[in-house]
Design a protein around this motif. Structure first.
Motif, PDB file in Angstrom:
ATOM      1  N   ALA A 230      99.745 127.293 192.659  1.00 24.67           N
ATOM      2  CA  ALA A 230      98.907 127.821 193.738  1.00 24.67           C
ATOM      3  C   ALA A 230      97.426 127.607 193.435  1.00 24.67           C
ATOM      4  O   ALA A 230      96.664 127.153 194.302  1.00 24.67           O
ATOM      5  CB  ALA A 230      99.205 129.304 193.949  1.00 24.67           C
ATOM      6  N   ARG A 231      97.031 127.895 192.202  1.00 27.28           N
ATOM      7  CA  ARG A 231      95.608 127.740 191.850  1.00 27.28           C
ATOM      8  C   ARG A 231      95.166 126.290 191.934  1.00 27.28           C
ATOM      9  O   ARG A 231      94.045 125.989 192.376  1.00 27.28           O
ATOM     10  CB  ARG A 231      95.353 128.268 190.434  1.00 27.28           C
ATOM     11  N   ALA A 232      96.040 125.387 191.504  1.00 29.14           N
ATOM     12  CA  ALA A 232      95.656 123.972 191.421  1.00 29.14           C
ATOM     13  C   ALA A 232      95.724 123.250 192.748  1.00 29.14           C
ATOM     14  O   ALA A 232      95.231 122.118 192.866  1.00 29.14           O
ATOM     15  CB  ALA A 232      96.558 123.261 190.405  1.00 29.14           C
TER      16      ALA A 232
ATOM     17  N   ALA B 122     100.303 115.521 187.378  1.00 32.25           N
ATOM     18  CA  ALA B 122     100.898 114.347 188.025  1.00 32.25           C
ATOM     19  C   ALA B 122     102.155 114.730 188.797  1.00 32.25           C
ATOM     20  O   ALA B 122     102.385 114.255 189.919  1.00 32.25           O
ATOM     21  CB  ALA B 122     101.221 113.281 186.986  1.00 32.25           C
ATOM     22  N   ILE B 123     102.985 115.604 188.218  1.00 32.07           N
ATOM     23  CA  ILE B 123     104.229 116.002 188.867  1.00 32.07           C
ATOM     24  C   ILE B 123     103.945 116.736 190.167  1.00 32.07           C
ATOM     25  O   ILE B 123     104.571 116.462 191.202  1.00 32.07           O
ATOM     26  CB  ILE B 123     105.067 116.887 187.921  1.00 32.07           C
ATOM     27  N   TRP B 124     102.995 117.662 190.168  1.00 32.05           N
ATOM     28  CA  TRP B 124     102.777 118.541 191.309  1.00 32.05           C
ATOM     29  C   TRP B 124     101.750 118.004 192.299  1.00 32.05           C
ATOM     30  O   TRP B 124     101.999 117.957 193.499  1.00 32.05           O
ATOM     31  CB  TRP B 124     102.359 119.924 190.802  1.00 32.05           C
ATOM     32  N   LEU B 125     100.591 117.576 191.806  1.00 35.52           N
ATOM     33  CA  LEU B 125      99.481 117.286 192.705  1.00 35.52           C
ATOM     34  C   LEU B 125      99.528 115.891 193.307  1.00 35.52           C
ATOM     35  O   LEU B 125      99.150 115.703 194.469  1.00 35.52           O
ATOM     36  CB  LEU B 125      98.153 117.488 191.967  1.00 35.52           C
ATOM     37  N   THR B 126      99.970 114.912 192.541  1.00 33.46           N
ATOM     38  CA  THR B 126      99.962 113.541 193.056  1.00 33.46           C
ATOM     39  C   THR B 126     101.352 112.932 193.143  1.00 33.46           C
ATOM     40  O   THR B 126     101.559 111.981 193.899  1.00 33.46           O
ATOM     41  CB  THR B 126      99.082 112.635 192.180  1.00 33.46           C
ATOM     42  N   GLY B 127     102.289 113.470 192.388  1.00 32.74           N
ATOM     43  CA  GLY B 127     103.624 112.886 192.350  1.00 32.74           C
ATOM     44  C   GLY B 127     103.665 111.739 191.363  1.00 32.74           C
ATOM     45  O   GLY B 127     102.798 110.861 191.394  1.00 32.74           O
ATOM     46  N   GLU B 128     104.634 111.764 190.457  1.00 30.60           N
ATOM     47  CA  GLU B 128     104.676 110.720 189.430  1.00 30.60           C
ATOM     48  C   GLU B 128     105.775 109.709 189.711  1.00 30.60           C
ATOM     49  O   GLU B 128     106.155 108.923 188.845  1.00 30.60           O
ATOM     50  CB  GLU B 128     104.810 111.365 188.040  1.00 30.60           C
ATOM     51  N   GLY B 129     106.284 109.731 190.953  1.00 34.08           N
ATOM     52  CA  GLY B 129     107.272 108.730 191.342  1.00 34.08           C
ATOM     53  C   GLY B 129     108.698 109.099 191.022  1.00 34.08           C
ATOM     54  O   GLY B 129     109.599 108.288 191.217  1.00 34.08           O
TER      55      GLY B 129
END
Length: 357
Positions: A107-109, A27-34
């Protein structure tokens, strides 16, 4: 990417956020948790095209209440923040390895949107492909042993930039405490292990970051190092008299070495009154940049945001606000060539000259 100005950023602390909440890292990296300043979608929206990603070992006893107490001090200058002593090597290495793993996972994700880079050529190739370039950096060398054996191991993992200290002492030297007003001449210089660390970094072509180092340590690096002098996220002491900011004498030494200073977005190092309050206009940012450019020249100033590690001006807000910063620089009268240098070219130039190739 988009048509915004591409930015190479000299410092961020997203790895620390992932360390503190590994279960939420998607959530922190890929979509952002706000929350926070950085995540992959906002980086792409803001033109963040590459940067140094800091491995930072926090003080084990630090609690939310301690952080809140420090923030409260910085809300009401003058202040002098007391910091703990040197951390143990073994536990520090565990924490540093965990953060290196998080960077590799990013990087992998990312599905090819983010890449760990080890050379200037790889950074430029990533930019040409529309991929964000990440460089492994270490903010404070608590995870490195005095013989520098671990430095070789981290270099093999991709470490290309290292600051010998955060604001705590290490086996290698002494950082400046957080004081306002204050001067960076706060203690002794590099230890013998510190001098060996600088020589080993030079041999491995690892950039030595002078941000957080005290004045005598700075002078020791300037005397020993054969690489350009770089402060990844520091500002001008003449504008804001914080211990963390660089004096004109230090700026002159950086200029003479062909080095670089990355403008720190932290409000406590930007505001002339030293306060943490983000409610500020562009004037302090522009005053620091004018001073840095006047002292260093147009080819030796970049950005070093301190995203996810500091309170930043409300006009920037987070990484998606980089275009607002660029617009403020244009309105101030900086032309497209100078903005391009500060945003990208100057960082790539100093990295190429430090790393070779």
């Amino acid at each position: 990417m988009n048509d915004t100005v591409p930015v190479f950023d000299g410092h961020n602390d997203i790895l620390y956020r992932l360390l503190m909440a590994p279960e939420a890292r998607e959530a922190i990296w890929l979509t952002g948790e706000g929350r926070g300043h950085l995540d992959l979608p906002r980086m792409r929206a803001g033109g963040f095209a590459g940067g140094l990603f800091a491995i930072y070992v926090p003080t084990p006893s630090t609690a939310d209440a301690d952080v809140d107490a420090i923030d409260a001090l910085m809300d009401r200058p003058p202040y002098a923040v007391e910091l703990p002593g040197q951390l143990a090597l073994g536990p520090s290495q565990v924490v540093a390895l965990e953060q290196a793993g998080h960077l590799m996972w990013m990087a992998r994700a990312s599905g090819g949107a983010f890449r760990l880079c080890r050379s200037a050529a790889e950074i430029e190739a990533a930019r040409a492909e529309g991929v964000i370039a990440g460089v492994m950096h270490m903010e404070g060398a608590e995870a490195i042993d005095p013989a520098c054996d671990a430095l070789h191991a981290f270099h093999a993992m991709g470490l290309r930039s290292l600051g010998p200290v955060w604001s705590r002492p290490t086996a290698f030297g002494h950082g400046v405490p957080f004081r306002f007003p204050g001067d960076p001449d706060t203690g002794p210089g590099l230890t013998e292990a510190g001098k060996r660390l600088i020589a080993t970094c030079n041999a491995l072509r690892i950039l030595v970051d002078l941000s957080h180092l005290n004045a005598k340590g700075f002078d020791d690096v300037a005397r020993i190092s054969d690489a350009p002098l770089v402060a990844s996220h520091s500002n001008a002491h003449a504008v804001t008299p914080s211990t963390r900011n660089l004096t004109d004498r230090q700026l002159d030494a950086i200029r003479e070495s062909g080095g670089l200073v990355g403008l720190n977005f932290a409000t406590v190092f930007l505001r002339p009154d030293g306060r943490r309050d983000p409610a500020m206009g562009w004037e302090p940012v522009l005053r620091h940049l004018d001073h840095l450019i006047g002292r260093l020249g147009e080819d030796h100033v970049g950005f070093g945001s301190d995203f996810d590690g500091a309170t930043v001006p409300q006009g920037i807000g987070d990484v998606a606000g980089l275009p607002r910063l660029i617009a403020a620089l244009r309105a101030h009268g900086y032309d497209a060539g100078l903005i391009r240098k500060m945003a990208w070219d100057n960082w790539l130039s100093v990295l190429r000259r430090t790393w070779g190739g």
